[in-house]
Design a protein around this motif. Sequence first.
Motif, PDB file in Angstrom:
ATOM      1  N   LEU A  80       0.804  -1.219   0.000  1.00 52.27           N
ATOM      2  CA  LEU A  80       0.000   0.000   0.000  1.00 52.27           C
ATOM      3  C   LEU A  80       0.838   1.271   0.000  1.00 52.27           C
ATOM      4  CD1 LEU A  80      -3.079  -0.680   2.335  1.00 52.27           C
ATOM      5  CD2 LEU A  80      -3.114  -0.050  -0.073  1.00 52.27           C
ATOM      6  N   PHE A  81       1.918   1.297   0.767  1.00 54.89           N
ATOM      7  CA  PHE A  81       2.719   2.519   0.831  1.00 54.89           C
ATOM      8  C   PHE A  81       3.297   2.907  -0.535  1.00 54.89           C
ATOM      9  CE2 PHE A  81       3.664   2.513   5.677  1.00 54.89           C
ATOM     10  CZ  PHE A  81       2.396   3.016   5.892  1.00 54.89           C
ATOM     11  N   VAL A 125       8.402  11.858   0.346  1.00 53.28           N
ATOM     12  CA  VAL A 125       7.370  11.577   1.344  1.00 53.28           C
ATOM     13  C   VAL A 125       7.162  10.079   1.478  1.00 53.28           C
ATOM     14  CG1 VAL A 125       4.946  11.883   1.948  1.00 53.28           C
ATOM     15  CG2 VAL A 125       6.219  13.786   0.947  1.00 53.28           C
ATOM     16  N   ASN A 126       7.117   9.392   0.340  1.00 52.12           N
ATOM     17  CA  ASN A 126       6.883   7.953   0.369  1.00 52.12           C
ATOM     18  C   ASN A 126       8.062   7.200   0.967  1.00 52.12           C
ATOM     19  OD1 ASN A 126       6.574   5.067  -1.176  1.00 52.12           O
ATOM     20  ND2 ASN A 126       4.614   6.089  -0.883  1.00 52.12           N
ATOM     21  N   MET A 127       9.261   7.673   0.726  1.00 52.51           N
ATOM     22  CA  MET A 127      10.454   7.045   1.311  1.00 52.51           C
ATOM     23  C   MET A 127      10.421   7.142   2.828  1.00 52.51           C
ATOM     24  SD  MET A 127      13.446   8.227  -1.368  1.00 52.51           S
ATOM     25  CE  MET A 127      14.772   7.526  -0.384  1.00 52.51           C
ATOM     26  N   ALA A 128       9.890   8.237   3.326  1.00 60.29           N
ATOM     27  CA  ALA A 128       9.766   8.388   4.781  1.00 60.29           C
ATOM     28  C   ALA A 128       8.794   7.360   5.340  1.00 60.29           C
ATOM     29  CB  ALA A 128       9.301   9.809   5.117  1.00 60.29           C
ATOM     30  N   VAL A 153      17.359   0.647  -4.207  1.00 64.29           N
ATOM     31  CA  VAL A 153      17.460   0.407  -5.653  1.00 64.29           C
ATOM     32  C   VAL A 153      16.085   0.449  -6.299  1.00 64.29           C
ATOM     33  CG1 VAL A 153      18.212  -1.215  -7.426  1.00 64.29           C
ATOM     34  CG2 VAL A 153      19.523  -1.008  -5.300  1.00 64.29           C
ATOM     35  N   ILE A 154      15.098  -0.149  -5.630  1.00 62.21           N
ATOM     36  CA  ILE A 154      13.733  -0.125  -6.147  1.00 62.21           C
ATOM     37  C   ILE A 154      13.234   1.316  -6.233  1.00 62.21           C
ATOM     38  CG2 ILE A 154      11.346  -0.843  -5.728  1.00 62.21           C
ATOM     39  CD1 ILE A 154      12.478  -3.304  -4.287  1.00 62.21           C
ATOM     40  N   TYR A 155      13.569   2.122  -5.226  1.00 62.84           N
ATOM     41  CA  TYR A 155      13.148   3.527  -5.243  1.00 62.84           C
ATOM     42  C   TYR A 155      13.810   4.284  -6.392  1.00 62.84           C
ATOM     43  CZ  TYR A 155      10.154   4.216  -1.210  1.00 62.84           C
ATOM     44  OH  TYR A 155       9.070   4.210  -0.364  1.00 62.84           O
ATOM     45  N   LEU A 156      15.060   3.973  -6.669  1.00 57.61           N
ATOM     46  CA  LEU A 156      15.737   4.635  -7.789  1.00 57.61           C
ATOM     47  C   LEU A 156      15.042   4.312  -9.108  1.00 57.61           C
ATOM     48  CD1 LEU A 156      18.059   6.257  -9.003  1.00 57.61           C
ATOM     49  CD2 LEU A 156      19.431   4.153  -9.031  1.00 57.61           C
ATOM     50  N   VAL A 157      14.695   3.041  -9.296  1.00 58.90           N
ATOM     51  CA  VAL A 157      13.991   2.629 -10.518  1.00 58.90           C
ATOM     52  C   VAL A 157      12.609   3.280 -10.569  1.00 58.90           C
ATOM     53  CG1 VAL A 157      13.087   0.678 -11.827  1.00 58.90           C
ATOM     54  CG2 VAL A 157      15.259   0.457 -10.619  1.00 58.90           C
ATOM     55  N   MET A 158      11.937   3.353  -9.414  1.00 61.06           N
ATOM     56  CA  MET A 158      10.626   4.011  -9.353  1.00 61.06           C
ATOM     57  C   MET A 158      10.742   5.477  -9.762  1.00 61.06           C
ATOM     58  SD  MET A 158       8.642   2.609  -5.952  1.00 61.06           S
ATOM     59  CE  MET A 158       7.192   3.602  -6.268  1.00 61.06           C
ATOM     60  N   PHE A 159      11.755   6.142  -9.270  1.00 63.80           N
ATOM     61  CA  PHE A 159      11.945   7.552  -9.595  1.00 63.80           C
ATOM     62  C   PHE A 159      12.128   7.744 -11.099  1.00 63.80           C
ATOM     63  CE2 PHE A 159      15.027  11.004 -10.392  1.00 63.80           C
ATOM     64  CZ  PHE A 159      14.233  12.083 -10.032  1.00 63.80           C
ATOM     65  N   LEU A 160      12.979   6.923 -11.697  1.00 62.44           N
ATOM     66  CA  LEU A 160      13.233   7.041 -13.131  1.00 62.44           C
ATOM     67  C   LEU A 160      11.983   6.718 -13.948  1.00 62.44           C
ATOM     68  CD1 LEU A 160      16.755   5.337 -13.315  1.00 62.44           C
ATOM     69  CD2 LEU A 160      16.247   7.783 -13.441  1.00 62.44           C
ATOM     70  N   PHE A 161      11.314   5.625 -13.583  1.00 54.88           N
ATOM     71  CA  PHE A 161      10.151   5.211 -14.370  1.00 54.88           C
ATOM     72  C   PHE A 161       9.024   6.230 -14.291  1.00 54.88           C
ATOM     73  CE2 PHE A 161       5.977   3.242 -14.743  1.00 54.88           C
ATOM     74  CZ  PHE A 161       6.073   2.661 -15.994  1.00 54.88           C
ATOM     75  N   TRP A 162       8.679   6.667 -13.083  1.00 54.53           N
ATOM     76  CA  TRP A 162       7.527   7.553 -12.951  1.00 54.53           C
ATOM     77  C   TRP A 162       7.827   8.977 -13.404  1.00 54.53           C
ATOM     78  CZ3 TRP A 162       2.924   5.580 -12.776  1.00 54.53           C
ATOM     79  CH2 TRP A 162       2.771   4.274 -12.292  1.00 54.53           C
ATOM     80  N   THR A 163       9.100   9.366 -13.417  1.00 51.01           N
ATOM     81  CA  THR A 163       9.455  10.634 -14.044  1.00 51.01           C
ATOM     82  C   THR A 163       9.223  10.552 -15.545  1.00 51.01           C
ATOM     83  OG1 THR A 163      11.143  11.118 -12.357  1.00 51.01           O
ATOM     84  CG2 THR A 163      11.306  12.306 -14.424  1.00 51.01           C
TER      85      THR A 163
END
Length: 270
Positions: A80-81, A125-128, A153-163
């Motif tokens: 969910l987060f 915010v989500n990382m927090a 690493v997952i957050y890095l991929v998320m950042f790139l993809f959703w940007t």
Amino acid sequence: MLETLRLIFKEHMEYLKQIPGLALTDIRKDVRGAGFGWIWLFVKPAIYILVFWFALEIGLRAGKTTGGDGPFMLWLAAGLFPWFFMQTMINTGSNVYSRYSYLVNKLHFPVSVISTFYTLAQLLVNMALVGIVVVVCLVTGLNRSIYLLQVPVIYLVMFLFWTLFSLMTSPLSALSKDFANLMKVLSTPLFWLSGIIFNVRGLDIPILQTILAFDPVASFATAFRDAIYYQQWVWESPDLYLPFVFVFALTAVCALYFFHRTRKDIADVL
């Protein structure tokens, strides 16, 4: 398309130092004027988690369908987060130029950078939120393992993809209100169909697992659960993640194409 890529890279290098500050400003904008300020960024997700936990585990007795031995609350939070971030990107991130129309029209701000700092703001915010979950795991001894190293690493991929997703969809939303409305409509079915509140691996129909492997929402939710709940590496399930590589590449190509075709028209439309 290579020329467009060079232009985007140039714009980001020129505003590299300003991007973090713009992201923080966007976060402050959401809490400005509220008495409890930053607390509201965490209250809504916490309430959602508690409501879904009560409905699914207490009401529907779904706690034993996760396929793991950890607490159901942890399994739920791990899906969910990240969804809260992805939902925001689908609803608002897909039309971010309209949200910041004054930057495009009055300040002539480079539009490609808008998607980047908005994605970064929502991601921080989500990382927090997920960071709190990880800390609780470490403190209580739950899932204290090296698999948690996958989360950054997952957050890095998320950042790139959703940007890239924002870069692809925002010009289309600016040019067509119908497309913007379509993005908002897609949010609800994606939530119920993308494995946020059910175990993708638990599906008995192989064709559905194959289809969901091409769903980036399902891929990220499953990746977070693999790292936080199931304690396994993402590369141990190539059938679930290799299709995402194709979707990522396709999104990047489409983002460059649509941005190239619409960049000069965005300011006039807004």
